[in-house]
Design a protein around this motif. Structure first.
Motif, PDB file in Angstrom:
ATOM      1  N   GLY A  29     -25.434   2.303   1.227  1.00  6.61           N
ATOM      2  CA  GLY A  29     -24.805   0.796   1.494  1.00  6.61           C
ATOM      3  C   GLY A  29     -25.519  -0.091   2.336  1.00  6.61           C
ATOM      4  N   ARG A  49     -24.644 -11.818  -5.145  1.00  7.37           N
ATOM      5  CA  ARG A  49     -23.460 -11.343  -5.030  1.00  7.37           C
ATOM      6  C   ARG A  49     -22.479 -12.868  -4.761  1.00  7.37           C
ATOM      7  NH1 ARG A  49     -20.525  -6.108  -3.936  1.00  7.37           N
ATOM      8  NH2 ARG A  49     -18.455  -6.678  -3.058  1.00  7.37           N
ATOM      9  N   SER A  53     -15.954 -11.780  -4.286  1.00  7.75           N
ATOM     10  CA  SER A  53     -16.233 -10.275  -4.377  1.00  7.75           C
ATOM     11  C   SER A  53     -15.889 -10.021  -2.898  1.00  7.75           C
ATOM     12  CB  SER A  53     -17.442  -9.675  -4.902  1.00  7.75           C
ATOM     13  OG  SER A  53     -17.408  -8.387  -5.719  1.00  7.75           O
ATOM     14  N   LEU A  55     -16.106  -7.411   0.727  1.00  9.73           N
ATOM     15  CA  LEU A  55     -16.870  -6.296   0.934  1.00  9.73           C
ATOM     16  C   LEU A  55     -15.917  -5.098   1.476  1.00  9.73           C
ATOM     17  CD1 LEU A  55     -19.743  -8.406   2.664  1.00  9.73           C
ATOM     18  CD2 LEU A  55     -19.576  -7.491   0.356  1.00  9.73           C
ATOM     19  N   HIS A  58     -16.722  -0.562   7.021  1.00  9.91           N
ATOM     20  CA  HIS A  58     -17.080   0.914   7.411  1.00  9.91           C
ATOM     21  C   HIS A  58     -16.871   1.149   8.996  1.00  9.91           C
ATOM     22  CE1 HIS A  58     -18.882   0.246   3.526  1.00  9.91           C
ATOM     23  NE2 HIS A  58     -18.840   1.587   3.458  1.00  9.91           N
ATOM     24  N   VAL A  91      -6.989  -0.414   1.362  1.00 10.37           N
ATOM     25  CA  VAL A  91      -6.912  -1.938   1.389  1.00 10.37           C
ATOM     26  C   VAL A  91      -5.612  -2.266   2.255  1.00 10.37           C
ATOM     27  CG1 VAL A  91      -6.597  -3.943   0.313  1.00 10.37           C
ATOM     28  CG2 VAL A  91      -8.326  -2.332  -0.588  1.00 10.37           C
ATOM     29  N   THR A 108      -6.173  -9.299   2.982  1.00 11.61           N
ATOM     30  CA  THR A 108      -6.643  -7.904   3.257  1.00 11.61           C
ATOM     31  C   THR A 108      -7.878  -7.449   3.486  1.00 11.61           C
ATOM     32  OG1 THR A 108      -6.649  -7.795   0.903  1.00 11.61           O
ATOM     33  CG2 THR A 108      -4.503  -7.436   1.740  1.00 11.61           C
ATOM     34  N   GLY A 110     -10.880  -3.917   2.989  1.00 12.40           N
ATOM     35  CA  GLY A 110     -11.124  -2.467   2.674  1.00 12.40           C
ATOM     36  C   GLY A 110     -11.577  -1.890   3.547  1.00 12.40           C
ATOM     37  N   ARG A 112     -13.119   1.732   5.189  1.00 11.55           N
ATOM     38  CA  ARG A 112     -13.361   3.267   4.903  1.00 11.55           C
ATOM     39  C   ARG A 112     -14.076   3.936   5.888  1.00 11.55           C
ATOM     40  NH1 ARG A 112     -16.924   6.890   2.045  1.00 11.55           N
ATOM     41  NH2 ARG A 112     -18.983   5.965   1.523  1.00 11.55           N
ATOM     42  N   ALA A 132     -20.277  -3.276   4.343  1.00 14.92           N
ATOM     43  CA  ALA A 132     -21.470  -2.726   3.412  1.00 14.92           C
ATOM     44  C   ALA A 132     -21.086  -2.539   1.868  1.00 14.92           C
ATOM     45  CB  ALA A 132     -21.995  -1.437   4.033  1.00 14.92           C
ATOM     46  N   GLU A 171     -19.070   5.352  -6.384  1.00 17.57           N
ATOM     47  CA  GLU A 171     -18.451   4.605  -5.144  1.00 17.57           C
ATOM     48  C   GLU A 171     -16.981   5.134  -5.024  1.00 17.57           C
ATOM     49  OE1 GLU A 171     -19.148   3.432  -8.055  1.00 17.57           O
ATOM     50  OE2 GLU A 171     -20.909   2.258  -7.864  1.00 17.57           O
ATOM     51  N   VAL A 174     -10.636   3.389  -4.324  1.00 21.57           N
ATOM     52  CA  VAL A 174     -10.093   2.226  -3.657  1.00 21.57           C
ATOM     53  C   VAL A 174      -8.525   2.281  -3.932  1.00 21.57           C
ATOM     54  CG1 VAL A 174     -10.118  -0.181  -3.182  1.00 21.57           C
ATOM     55  CG2 VAL A 174     -12.247   0.776  -3.623  1.00 21.57           C
ATOM     56  N   LEU A 185      -7.019   0.916  -7.306  1.00 22.76           N
ATOM     57  CA  LEU A 185      -7.740  -0.262  -7.640  1.00 22.76           C
ATOM     58  C   LEU A 185      -9.092   0.505  -8.184  1.00 22.76           C
ATOM     59  CD1 LEU A 185      -7.167  -2.820  -4.661  1.00 22.76           C
ATOM     60  CD2 LEU A 185      -6.417  -2.782  -6.972  1.00 22.76           C
ATOM     61  N   ARG A 186      -9.750   1.249  -7.662  1.00 21.94           N
ATOM     62  CA  ARG A 186     -10.946   1.836  -8.235  1.00 21.94           C
ATOM     63  C   ARG A 186     -10.933   3.457  -8.347  1.00 21.94           C
ATOM     64  NH1 ARG A 186     -16.626   0.110  -5.476  1.00 21.94           N
ATOM     65  NH2 ARG A 186     -15.752   1.429  -4.080  1.00 21.94           N
ATOM     66  N   GLY A 219     -12.903  -8.123  -7.062  1.00 19.18           N
ATOM     67  CA  GLY A 219     -14.543  -7.783  -7.021  1.00 19.18           C
ATOM     68  C   GLY A 219     -14.458  -6.955  -8.419  1.00 19.18           C
ATOM     69  N   MET A 220     -13.439  -6.497  -9.218  1.00 19.44           N
ATOM     70  CA  MET A 220     -13.333  -5.431 -10.159  1.00 19.44           C
ATOM     71  C   MET A 220     -13.673  -6.245 -11.627  1.00 19.44           C
ATOM     72  SD  MET A 220     -13.164  -2.775  -8.793  1.00 19.44           S
ATOM     73  CE  MET A 220     -12.706  -1.795 -10.095  1.00 19.44           C
TER      74      MET A 220
HETATM   75  O1  TXA Z   1     -18.427   4.050  -1.976  1.00 21.42           O
HETATM   76  C1  TXA Z   1     -18.200   2.898  -1.553  1.00 21.42           C
HETATM   77  O2  TXA Z   1     -17.267   2.244  -1.421  1.00 21.42           O
HETATM   78  C2  TXA Z   1     -19.606   1.993  -1.351  1.00 21.42           C
HETATM   79  C3  TXA Z   1     -20.276   2.767  -0.026  1.00 21.42           C
HETATM   80  C4  TXA Z   1     -21.465   1.746   0.298  1.00 21.42           C
HETATM   81  O3  TXA Z   1     -19.095   2.752   0.996  1.00 21.42           O
HETATM   82  N1  TXA Z   1     -19.361   0.547  -1.249  1.00 21.42           N
HETATM   83  C5  TXA Z   1     -19.115  -0.191  -2.302  1.00 21.42           C
HETATM   84  O4  TXA Z   1     -19.103  -1.517  -2.022  1.00 21.42           O
HETATM   85  O5  TXA Z   1     -18.886   0.176  -3.511  1.00 21.42           O
HETATM   86  P1  TXA Z   1     -18.894  -2.621  -3.231  1.00 21.42           P
HETATM   87  O6  TXA Z   1     -18.827  -3.788  -2.472  1.00 21.42           O
HETATM   88  O7  TXA Z   1     -19.904  -2.321  -4.111  1.00 21.42           O
HETATM   89  O8  TXA Z   1     -17.441  -2.714  -3.790  1.00 21.42           O
HETATM   90  C6  TXA Z   1     -16.331  -2.869  -3.005  1.00 21.42           C
HETATM   91  C7  TXA Z   1     -15.193  -3.087  -3.923  1.00 21.42           C
HETATM   92  C8  TXA Z   1     -14.955  -4.539  -4.453  1.00 21.42           C
HETATM   93  O9  TXA Z   1     -15.686  -4.815  -5.462  1.00 21.42           O
HETATM   94  C9  TXA Z   1     -13.504  -4.627  -4.472  1.00 21.42           C
HETATM   95  O10 TXA Z   1     -13.180  -4.027  -5.823  1.00 21.42           O
HETATM   96  C10 TXA Z   1     -13.038  -3.451  -3.579  1.00 21.42           C
HETATM   97  O11 TXA Z   1     -13.999  -2.872  -2.924  1.00 21.42           O
HETATM   98  N2  TXA Z   1     -12.480  -4.264  -2.360  1.00 21.42           N
HETATM   99  C11 TXA Z   1     -12.992  -4.664  -1.271  1.00 21.42           C
HETATM  100  N3  TXA Z   1     -12.225  -5.340  -0.409  1.00 21.42           N
HETATM  101  C12 TXA Z   1     -11.122  -5.575  -0.987  1.00 21.42           C
HETATM  102  C13 TXA Z   1     -10.059  -6.158  -0.834  1.00 21.42           C
HETATM  103  N4  TXA Z   1      -9.645  -6.856   0.466  1.00 21.42           N
HETATM  104  N5  TXA Z   1      -8.780  -6.014  -1.856  1.00 21.42           N
HETATM  105  C14 TXA Z   1      -9.041  -5.513  -2.743  1.00 21.42           C
HETATM  106  N6  TXA Z   1     -10.117  -4.805  -3.048  1.00 21.42           N
HETATM  107  C15 TXA Z   1     -11.246  -4.764  -2.226  1.00 21.42           C
END
Ligand code: TXA
Ligand code: MG
Length: 311
Positions: A29, A49, A53, A55, A58, A91, A108, A110, A112, A132, A171, A174, A185-186, A219-220
């Motif tokens: 991260g 970025r 999208s 974040l 953590h 989330v 909202t 996210g 972790r 991160a 990753e 989610v 979501l993921r 972000g997806m």
């Molecule tokens: O494994 C992981 O999650 C890694 C490590 C570093 O912790 N982090 C990661 O972050 O994959 P990133 O930014 O590459 O992906 C974050 C994704 C966003 O693209 C989005 O889909 C989702 O998490 N996300 C974050 N905050 C959100 C929110 N408030 N609502 C919906 N989706 C959210």
């Protein structure tokens, strides 16, 4: 592994608004103080970025996560108890303390709790939550080794903590708890059935739930996690594209300019996938051809990343 002195130095950088890349069990991260909007702004710049999208924030434990959520439903309590620290992001409605730049303006956030000992040590030493994303340029493959971070981001991070290869390799899962029913979501190492089992009720997926609303996940992007070299999923019996091809296989090798064998278990394959794509990307081939993995539930996260990488 970084020693106590290096962790202290990294924590000091973060507290004064700088960027530090650090290992987690999923991927590396790129961290900044989540409560400092200017520091978080640096993350977007370093990655290229878009601000649409959001974040992931953590924290060292569930209690710290709860302090950053405006609501903490029973489902959050159960998932946190079952899977934190670990590769799961929840989330939830966000607390006012979190700047809008972190959540891309969403209501909202996210959250972790990573399990990697270096991430844990850093979070505790820094004493602030860390926003991160994966430590790569936007739309590129996430790093699973410290060397991938430097290759992708140059010196955008003041410091890169080397914690060895990421154990999980993809990753985090989610799941949104911000709507009526939990929504995946993921996909990630923790599967839908495991989530449903811990919560005690079903978990929807994006295709089974109505679009938009409280669960929105801007972000997806469909194309995401891509190597620079074009990637194609090709059955072992189908012809390879013309040109120099790298063959990434787990069951059947074939004639190609270069090849890499991936493990036949879903965990092993997930752990090796990004590392293999980073490696194949260095070979100056025209295509990366990937032998399709099995079509079983345990392979869902792998399939999700392969299809996104193919675009
Ligand atoms: O494994 C992981 O999650 C890694 C490590 C570093 O912790 N982090 C990661 O972050 O994959 P990133 O930014 O590459 O992906 C974050 C994704 C966003 O693209 C989005 O889909 C989702 O998490 N996300 C974050 N905050 C959100 C929110 N408030 N609502 C919906 N989706 C959210
Ligand atoms: Mg990412």
């Amino acid at each position: 592994m970084p020693g106590a002195e290096e962790i202290r130095e990294a924590a000091a950088i973060l507290r004064r608004g700088g960027l530090v890349a650090f290992p987690t069990e999923t991927v590396y991260g790129l961290g900044a103080n989540a409560l400092d909007a200017e520091a978080v702004e640096r993350i977007y710049r370093a990655k290229g970025r878009p601000h649409t999208s959001p974040l992931i924030v953590h924290v060292p434990d569930a209690e710290a996560a709860r302090a950053l959520a405006a609501a903490w439903p029973e489902s959050a309590r159960r998932l946190a108890a079952a899977f934190w620290p670990g590769p799961l992001t929840l989330v939830l409605p966000k607390a006012a303390a979190i700047p809008d730049v972190v959540t891309a303006g969403l209501l909202t956030v996210g959250l972790r709790v990573p399990a990697h000992p270096v991430a844990q040590a850093l979070l505790r030493e820094a004493g602030v939550p860390l926003a991160a994303p994966s430590a790569n340029r936007f739309m590129r493959i996430s790093p699973t080794l410290a060397v991938h971070v430097r290759r992708s981001l140059g010196d955008a991070a003041e410091m890169v903590l080397d914690g060895g290869p990421s154990e999980v390799g993809l990753e985090s899962t989610v799941v949104s708890l911000a709507g009526e029913t939990p929504l995946l979501l993921r996909p990630g190492a923790i599967g839908r059935e495991q989530l449903a089992g811990a919560i005690g009720s079903p978990v929807e997926t994006a295709d089974s739930a109505p679009a938009g609303g409280a669960h929105a996940s801007p972000g997806m992007h469909t194309r995401h996690y891509s190597p620079a070299t074009p990637l194609r999923l090709i059955a072992a019996t189908d012809p390879l594209p013309a040109g120099r091809v790298a063959w990434l296989w787990w069951r059947e090798n074939r004639e190609s300019a270069a090849d890499l064998r991936l493990p036949a278990s879903p965990e092993g394959y997930a752990r090796s996938l990004y590392r293999s794509l980073h490696e194949a990307d260095q070979w100056s081939v025209d295509f990366i051809a990937v032998e399709p993995p099995p079509r079983e539930a345990a392979w869902q996260a792998v399939w999700d990343r392969l299809l996104r990488a193919q675009g």
